[in-house]
Motif scaffolding. Structure first.
Motif, PDB file in Angstrom:
ATOM      1  N   LYS A  46       0.843  -1.193   0.000  1.00 24.80           N
ATOM      2  CA  LYS A  46       0.000   0.000   0.000  1.00 24.80           C
ATOM      3  C   LYS A  46       0.885   1.252   0.000  1.00 24.80           C
ATOM      4  O   LYS A  46       2.031   1.214   0.459  1.00 24.80           O
ATOM      5  CB  LYS A  46      -0.919   0.014   1.224  1.00 24.80           C
ATOM      6  N   PRO A  47       0.377   2.387  -0.485  1.00 28.07           N
ATOM      7  CA  PRO A  47       1.200   3.584  -0.674  1.00 28.07           C
ATOM      8  C   PRO A  47       1.788   4.160   0.607  1.00 28.07           C
ATOM      9  O   PRO A  47       1.340   3.879   1.725  1.00 28.07           O
ATOM     10  CB  PRO A  47       0.222   4.573  -1.315  1.00 28.07           C
ATOM     11  N   LEU A  48       2.791   4.999   0.389  1.00 26.89           N
ATOM     12  CA  LEU A  48       3.391   5.850   1.409  1.00 26.89           C
ATOM     13  C   LEU A  48       2.927   7.267   1.126  1.00 26.89           C
ATOM     14  O   LEU A  48       3.047   7.746  -0.004  1.00 26.89           O
ATOM     15  CB  LEU A  48       4.919   5.770   1.346  1.00 26.89           C
ATOM     16  N   LEU A  49       2.396   7.947   2.137  1.00 18.28           N
ATOM     17  CA  LEU A  49       1.909   9.316   1.984  1.00 18.28           C
ATOM     18  C   LEU A  49       2.858  10.285   2.674  1.00 18.28           C
ATOM     19  O   LEU A  49       3.218  10.098   3.838  1.00 18.28           O
ATOM     20  CB  LEU A  49       0.508   9.441   2.589  1.00 18.28           C
ATOM     21  N   LEU A  50       3.268  11.321   1.940  1.00 26.38           N
ATOM     22  CA  LEU A  50       4.073  12.411   2.485  1.00 26.38           C
ATOM     23  C   LEU A  50       3.160  13.613   2.636  1.00 26.38           C
ATOM     24  O   LEU A  50       2.733  14.213   1.650  1.00 26.38           O
ATOM     25  CB  LEU A  50       5.243  12.738   1.551  1.00 26.38           C
ATOM     26  N   LEU A  51       2.837  13.975   3.869  1.00 24.30           N
ATOM     27  CA  LEU A  51       1.846  15.009   4.152  1.00 24.30           C
ATOM     28  C   LEU A  51       2.505  16.233   4.773  1.00 24.30           C
ATOM     29  O   LEU A  51       3.241  16.126   5.757  1.00 24.30           O
ATOM     30  CB  LEU A  51       0.788  14.456   5.113  1.00 24.30           C
ATOM     31  N   ALA A  52       2.222  17.412   4.199  1.00 22.95           N
ATOM     32  CA  ALA A  52       2.711  18.667   4.788  1.00 22.95           C
ATOM     33  C   ALA A  52       1.704  19.762   4.486  1.00 22.95           C
ATOM     34  O   ALA A  52       1.187  19.844   3.372  1.00 22.95           O
ATOM     35  CB  ALA A  52       4.084  19.041   4.238  1.00 22.95           C
TER      36      ALA A  52
END
Length: 466
Positions: free
Chosen positions: A94-100
């Motif tokens: 499943k994806p990796l999310l980079l949140l900012a």
């Protein structure tokens, strides 16, 4: 050497120290960072949409195709745009999310020593509104997405970048993370999300002391306490006074403490911090891990910092009071706002019931202000923790990684509640002076910015390829 030649040599050396010494990756990072910082994204006059569009142009120039980039602008919020970028993997994980978040707190030029919307590099620091919170991480993520794209990594999972708006505005009908979860879940659905909230601490000499990973945060929920009364003339008072009812209830609340509770994260925090701290503080940290906890030790820790009290229990505190309508009239209404920061896993409804029991007055009506969401504590997954600790030890040998729970709040609350486990980790270290986030002269150390970009690059790469 004549004087002119000497000055040229000095200028050349200064230039090398200032800019030429940067690697190509750092030069790209600084350029992205400066553009983000100098794009005003305050709620009053700024635009997240403009900032997101600028980042989209950078990603497109770096090879991202139109179908890999999406601008999401919520209805009614033309300046509240969010950017989603996706690098495709083979789908085996499943994806990796980079949140900012790219919005920032308001800043008045007349209050600052420097223009808050111009990036100033001075004495080893970057100064600007958003220089730390949260445009440092946002710029690092954009920079790293460009690097991953260029390197054509063999990704086991998609890497998703989400630059969002209105994290700083509470409550907000345009919070980007909340809007994406509720309306575009498929765009950001992930197994792991990396977010703000972590980071490291330096001592007074600039030596790294610890590196934190945030796992979980307290739930934000305010309540209105209200008493109504027919009122009357102040010359003929009676004891059934709305202000007295409210004051007595608030006084009882002020004497009350919610139960002490440790989660796996906060227990790990005190276990590791007890090996870092010295003297009485270290002893007290060990003492509150006992069953039952040593109450005297907890009181001493609370005297060191009220954050210790907030870490181990739900807190509710009166923050605003409004009562009466005339100097010569008995009050017909008295209201107070009580702000609660609730431990993950404690239902908001139970906290409200506790407040009603503690104020112990049927005339005090308690209602929610806004709709907080019950939130779980994300698990400390071995794959993530191994990556965080291995890379941290490679960059800062011997510096312990310490799990933390935020007593404040980030957009992670929306993702955790939706089952997208979100962790605060940045590799960006601050000194004892802090960063000035939300305050005057916000800053981050120049070295910390570049170190954080490198740390996040390695972490994202490992999580997405291994």
């Amino acid at each position: 050497m004549n004087k002119a030649a000497w000055w040229l040599a000095v200028l050349a050396a200064a230039g090398a120290a200032h800019g030429a010494a940067l690697t190509p990756v750092q030069q790209q990072m600084r350029s992205i960072y400066q553009e983000l910082v100098e794009t005003n994204t305050t709620n009053s006059v700024g635009s997240c949409t403009v900032a997101a569009q600028k980042m989209a142009r950078r990603l497109k120039a770096g090879g991202f195709k139109d179908n890999e980039l999406q601008m999401i602008i919520p209805p009614g919020g033309p300046q509240k745009g969010n950017l989603i970028a996706r690098l495709k993997g083979d789908g085996s994980k499943k994806p990796l999310l980079l949140l900012a978040h790219i919005d920032v707190v308001e800043a008045k030029r007349e209050d600052w020593e420097r223009d808050p919307f111009k990036l100033v590099e001075e004495n080893g620091m970057f100064y600007a509104r958003g220089s730390s919170d949260d445009k440092a991480m946002a710029a690092a993520f954009v920079n790293n997405m460009l690097l991953y794209k260029k390197e054509k990594l063999p990704l086991k999972r998609d890497i998703i970048l989400a630059l969002t708006c209105d994290e700083e505005l509470v409550p907000s009908q345009f919070d980007g993370a909340e809007y994406l979860v509720n309306h575009h879940r498929a765009l950001i659905d992930a197994e792991i999300a990396l977010n703000e909230g972590g980071g490291g601490l330096l001592d007074k000499d600039g030596k790294p002391v610890r590196h934190g990973i945030q796992a979980g945060e307290k739930i934000y929920q305010s309540f209105q306490l209200e008493v109504t009364n027919p009122g009357g003339h102040s010359s003929a008072p009676f004891k059934d006074n709305a202000i007295y009812h409210l004051a007595d209830g608030l006084s009882r609340l002020g004497q009350f403490s919610f139960p002490f509770k440790l989660s796996p994260v906060t227990r790990a925090y005190y276990e590791r911090m007890s090996t870092i701290e010295k003297g009485q503080v270290a002893q007290d940290m060990k003492a509150i891990l006992q069953d039952p906890p040593d109450q005297a030790a907890l009181e001493r820790l609370y005297a060191v910092s009220p954050v210790h009290n907030s870490t181990v229990r739900t807190t509710c505190v009166a923050t605003k009071v409004d009562a009466g309508h005339a100097d010569n009239a008995l009050p017909q209404r008295a209201r107070a706002t009580v702000n609660c920061r609730i431990l993950p896993g404690e239902p908001i409804a139970e906290v409200q019931a506790t407040l009603q029991r503690v104020v112990a007055d049927d005339k005090i009506k308690i209602t929610r202000i806004g709709d907080g969401v019950d939130g779980p504590m994300p698990p400390m997954t071995p794959v993530l923790m191994a990556a965080v600790e291995d890379i941290s030890n490679a960059m800062w040998p011997g510096v312990p990684v310490v799990p933390t729970m935020s007593t404040g709040g980030t957009d992670g609350r929306f993702l955790n509640n939706a089952g997208i486990w979100t962790y605060g980790v940045s590799g960006m270290f601050h000194g004892p002076e802090g960063s000035g986030a939300h305050g005057l002269n916000e800053h981050i150390r120049v070295k910390s910015l570049y170190d954080g970009q490198e740390y996040l690059y390695r972490l994202g790469k490992r999580l997405a390829t291994e």
